[in-house]
Each structure stands twice: as C-alpha cells, then as structure tokens.
Design a protein around this motif. Structure first.
Motif, short mmCIF file in Angstrom:
data_model
loop_
_atom_site.label_atom_id
_atom_site.label_comp_id
_atom_site.label_asym_id
_atom_site.label_seq_id
_atom_site.Cartn_x
_atom_site.Cartn_y
_atom_site.Cartn_z
N ASN A 128 0.84 -1.19 0.00
CA ASN A 128 0.00 0.00 0.00
C ASN A 128 0.88 1.25 0.00
O ASN A 128 1.31 1.69 1.07
CB ASN A 128 -0.92 0.00 1.22
N PRO A 129 1.16 1.83 -1.16
CA PRO A 129 2.02 3.03 -1.21
C PRO A 129 1.47 4.18 -0.37
O PRO A 129 2.23 5.05 0.05
CB PRO A 129 2.05 3.39 -2.70
N GLY A 130 0.15 4.18 -0.14
CA GLY A 130 -0.45 5.23 0.68
C GLY A 130 -0.01 5.18 2.13
O GLY A 130 -0.23 6.13 2.88
N SER A 131 0.63 4.07 2.55
CA SER A 131 1.09 3.95 3.93
C SER A 131 2.52 4.46 4.12
O SER A 131 3.03 4.46 5.23
CB SER A 131 1.02 2.48 4.38
N LEU A 132 3.15 4.89 3.04
CA LEU A 132 4.53 5.38 3.15
C LEU A 132 4.58 6.65 4.01
O LEU A 132 3.77 7.55 3.82
CB LEU A 132 5.10 5.67 1.76
N PRO A 133 5.53 6.73 4.92
CA PRO A 133 5.64 7.95 5.74
C PRO A 133 6.13 9.13 4.91
O PRO A 133 7.05 8.99 4.10
CB PRO A 133 6.68 7.55 6.80
N ILE A 134 5.53 10.28 5.12
CA ILE A 134 5.87 11.49 4.37
C ILE A 134 6.25 12.60 5.35
O ILE A 134 5.59 12.80 6.37
CB ILE A 134 4.68 11.97 3.50
N GLY A 135 7.34 13.31 5.02
CA GLY A 135 7.76 14.43 5.87
C GLY A 135 9.01 14.10 6.66
O GLY A 135 9.85 13.30 6.24
N ASP A 136 9.14 14.72 7.83
CA ASP A 136 10.30 14.51 8.70
C ASP A 136 10.03 13.33 9.61
O ASP A 136 9.08 13.33 10.41
CB ASP A 136 10.57 15.77 9.53
N VAL A 137 10.87 12.30 9.50
CA VAL A 137 10.66 11.05 10.24
C VAL A 137 11.99 10.52 10.76
O VAL A 137 13.06 10.95 10.32
CB VAL A 137 9.99 9.98 9.36
N GLU A 138 11.90 9.57 11.70
CA GLU A 138 13.07 8.84 12.17
C GLU A 138 13.07 7.48 11.49
O GLU A 138 12.06 6.77 11.50
CB GLU A 138 13.01 8.66 13.69
N ILE A 139 14.21 7.11 10.88
CA ILE A 139 14.32 5.86 10.13
C ILE A 139 15.61 5.14 10.52
O ILE A 139 16.66 5.77 10.65
CB ILE A 139 14.31 6.12 8.61
N VAL A 140 15.53 3.82 10.68
CA VAL A 140 16.73 3.00 10.78
C VAL A 140 17.21 2.73 9.36
O VAL A 140 16.49 2.11 8.57
CB VAL A 140 16.46 1.68 11.51
N PRO A 141 18.39 3.20 8.97
CA PRO A 141 18.85 3.05 7.58
C PRO A 141 18.96 1.60 7.15
O PRO A 141 18.98 0.67 7.97
CB PRO A 141 20.23 3.73 7.59
N SER A 142 19.05 1.43 5.84
CA SER A 142 19.18 0.12 5.22
C SER A 142 20.28 -0.72 5.87
O SER A 142 21.38 -0.22 6.13
CB SER A 142 19.49 0.31 3.73
N THR A 143 19.99 -1.99 6.12
CA THR A 143 21.01 -2.86 6.69
C THR A 143 22.14 -3.12 5.69
O THR A 143 23.28 -3.36 6.09
CB THR A 143 20.40 -4.20 7.13
N PHE A 144 21.85 -3.06 4.37
CA PHE A 144 22.92 -3.12 3.38
C PHE A 144 23.89 -1.96 3.58
O PHE A 144 25.11 -2.13 3.59
CB PHE A 144 22.35 -3.05 1.96
N TYR A 145 23.34 -0.76 3.73
CA TYR A 145 24.16 0.43 3.91
C TYR A 145 24.97 0.33 5.20
O TYR A 145 26.17 0.65 5.22
CB TYR A 145 23.28 1.68 3.94
N LEU A 146 24.34 -0.11 6.27
CA LEU A 146 25.04 -0.23 7.55
C LEU A 146 26.22 -1.18 7.43
O LEU A 146 27.30 -0.94 8.01
CB LEU A 146 24.08 -0.71 8.64
N ARG A 147 26.08 -2.26 6.68
CA ARG A 147 27.17 -3.22 6.53
C ARG A 147 28.28 -2.66 5.63
O ARG A 147 29.46 -2.78 5.94
CB ARG A 147 26.66 -4.53 5.93
N LEU A 148 27.89 -2.06 4.51
CA LEU A 148 28.90 -1.56 3.57
C LEU A 148 29.69 -0.39 4.15
O LEU A 148 30.88 -0.23 3.85
CB LEU A 148 28.24 -1.14 2.25
N ARG A 149 29.03 0.41 4.98
CA ARG A 149 29.71 1.56 5.56
C ARG A 149 30.19 1.31 6.99
O ARG A 149 30.77 2.18 7.61
CB ARG A 149 28.77 2.78 5.56
N HIS A 150 29.95 0.09 7.50
CA HIS A 150 30.36 -0.29 8.86
C HIS A 150 29.85 0.73 9.88
O HIS A 150 30.57 1.19 10.76
CB HIS A 150 31.88 -0.41 8.94
N GLN A 151 28.56 1.05 9.75
CA GLN A 151 27.91 2.01 10.63
C GLN A 151 27.22 1.30 11.79
O GLN A 151 26.73 0.18 11.65
CB GLN A 151 26.87 2.82 9.85
#
Length: 306
Positions: free
Chosen positions: A184-207
């Motif tokens: 449901n694309p209508g459920s996507l959060p819009i605006g200023d939000v807190e997000i846990v970044p992609s786990t792919f990104y966390l691994r590649l950047r060792h974050q």
C-alpha cells in the motif's frame, strides 16, 4: 534413508511455498488476492551499478516478493500453512540480492524483510535479516520485533563491529519501505521522520545501527530514466545519504529501479550513486524450478550464470 531424503525434500519445498489464501482488508485492490496468493512469487531482475571503494562496479540485483505464512511467536516461516491459530500471520516477504565484483573478488549480499499483509492489525515488520559475503569474510545481522523495540543481533569478522546484541527503537525501518510500496504506497511515511537506515548500507559503511532523522517525499513523474510512462518516486533524504525508489503507480506497483547516493570509499570524500534499473519481471513458483533445464529462466530475467 529413503524416507529421510523424501522428508527432507518435502520440507524444503514447503519452506519456500507461499501462502494459499488470506482475508484482505477492503482498502486493498480487488485483484490483490489473485496476484499475491496465486501460488507464485514475483521475481524482478535489475542491472546494478554499485558504488564501492570510490568506484562504480557492474553487477546484478534481484527482488523476490512472495506471501508466506509466518509464526508471530517464533518469527520463522510456518511449516503448516493451514494453522488457524493467532500465531499464523500472513507476511509479504522480500528477498533482495546483490552480486557485484570489486577488482579480483566478488560480493554477494542478501536482505530479507517480513512485513505483515494486514497492516491495520500488525503495523510493524516482524523480522529483517541481512548477510554479506566477500573474500575478507562474512557478516550477519538480524532484527526481531519485540513488544516495544527491535532486538538487533550482529556478527562480523571486523573487531570494531564484533558480536552485538542490542535494542533498537521501534521506528520505521528503511528495509520495510520496499514491502510497504508493494502492499500500500499510501502507507509510506511522508515528511520529517526517524528511520533506521538500510542494513545493506550499515554493513557496507560499517555504521552502528540506530535511527536517523530523514525527510521523505512521494512524487508523481511523467517519465524518467527508469520508465517512459508515468510512475512514482519515493525519496528519502538523510544528512549524508539519499535513496530514491521508482515504482509503477498502478497495482501491483512493480519497482522499476532505485538510486542511492553516499560516500562510497573509505577516506574518499566523493559521493557516488548506486543505480539499479529493471530488466524483466516474471511470476514463478521458483522453488520447484531447480533442474538444469530451468536455467533457461535466468535468460528470461537477463541474469548471468555466475
């Protein structure tokens, strides 16, 4: 021994088999069941240009979406899809894979997200797992939904990452946004939000894992490099990174591609952009396509035999 082998094969097939049926909320399209509960998975292949070590590397990405019966308590796929208990939750599973070469050695990455179909009853993804393998070694990360938070466990060959077992706030997971688009694309959060970044990104950047502030937008486009016809883009902007996902406006909202920009090299100040563009989409009961002759299907997807 024959009985054991038969049982093992049967369990293996059941382990991949999708859900058979599900009551769908009224806000879902009327053809939702016909598409997602027809006994097949949706497989989409992408031409990947992956940013890594300050350069762009050619590769392949695949998104596999399928519905499955999932144990809310054990947080694993149920062997018995006929289970009528409250523990049986129908989920949209995404398996995202990336394969690319960096110089002499290959990367193989996979992320799995398990998001309940009935979002009004179960609003949060139940589980996310991610692994990455390359010649230095491999890493593994898993998030499990608890009452108020996610339990995050991570295992790595890097000393600074080590083995971790921590609690992460129950905020939006970037990895769940792909399944939200499909459900449901209508459920996507819009605006200023807190997000846990992609786990792919966390691994590649060792974050370190944790939520970050981001700004999100949902925009309609007449066309783009990802499609000639009208479609939508969902944009996530962090302080030091951006991700944009392009998808079809109409159901079933097939993902056309994405681009992701961030610092890709250690000690390299240049930002580079990873891009993935759709090659083809098929519906297939792939768990039964495991003979040598079935390799022809990979040609239909435009995938190599590597």
């Amino acid at each position: 021994m024959k009985n054991f082998i038969y049982s093992f094969v049967l369990i293996s097939l059941i382990a991949c088999e999708p859900s058979k049926s599900q009551d769908v909320p009224s806000e879902k399209p009327k053809d939702f069941n016909g598409y997602w509960y027809a006994g097949k998975a949706e497989i989409t292949s992408y031409k990947l240009e992956q940013a890594r070590y300050g350069e762009i590397h050619d590769g392949e990405a695949v998104l596999v979406f399928v519905t499955e019966p999932f144990s809310k308590g054990k947080q694993v796929k149920l062997d018995n899809w006929r289970d009528k208990s409250e523990d049986n939750v129908s989920v949209m599973k995404l398996n995202m894979t990336k394969k690319f070469l960096t110089g002499i050695y290959p990367y193989s990455m996979m992320m799995s997200t398990f998001t309940p179909v009935l979002a009004d009853k179960y609003p949060d993804p139940i589980k996310v797992t991610t692994s990455s393998q390359e010649w230095c070694g491999h890493t593994w990360m898993q998030l499990n939904l608890s009452d108020e938070n996610y339990r995050l466990r991570g295992f790595s060959y890097f000393e600074s990452e080590g083995d971790v077992d921590v609690s992460v706030p129950n905020v939006i997971l970037e990895d769940e946004l792909w399944t939200r688009i499909r459900l449901n694309p209508g459920s996507l959060p819009i605006g200023d939000v807190e997000i846990v970044p992609s786990t792919f990104y966390l691994r590649l950047r060792h974050q370190e894992s944790g939520s970050k502030p981001a700004t999100t937008k949902l925009i309609s486009l007449p066309s783009s490099e990802y499609a000639d016809q009208a479609h939508k883009m969902y944009e996530i902007e962090y302080e030091d990174r951006s991700l944009t996902i392009y998808f079809e406006s109409a159901f079933p909202h097939i993902i056309l591609g994405w681009d992701e920009t961030y610092l890709s090299g250690f000690g390299n100040p240049e930002q580079l952009t990873t891009k993935a563009k759709r090659i083809n989409t098929i519906l297939s009961a792939y768990w039964g396509k495991n003979s040598n002759k079935d390799r022809e299907i990979r040609k239909e997807l435009g995938l190599s035999f590597e």
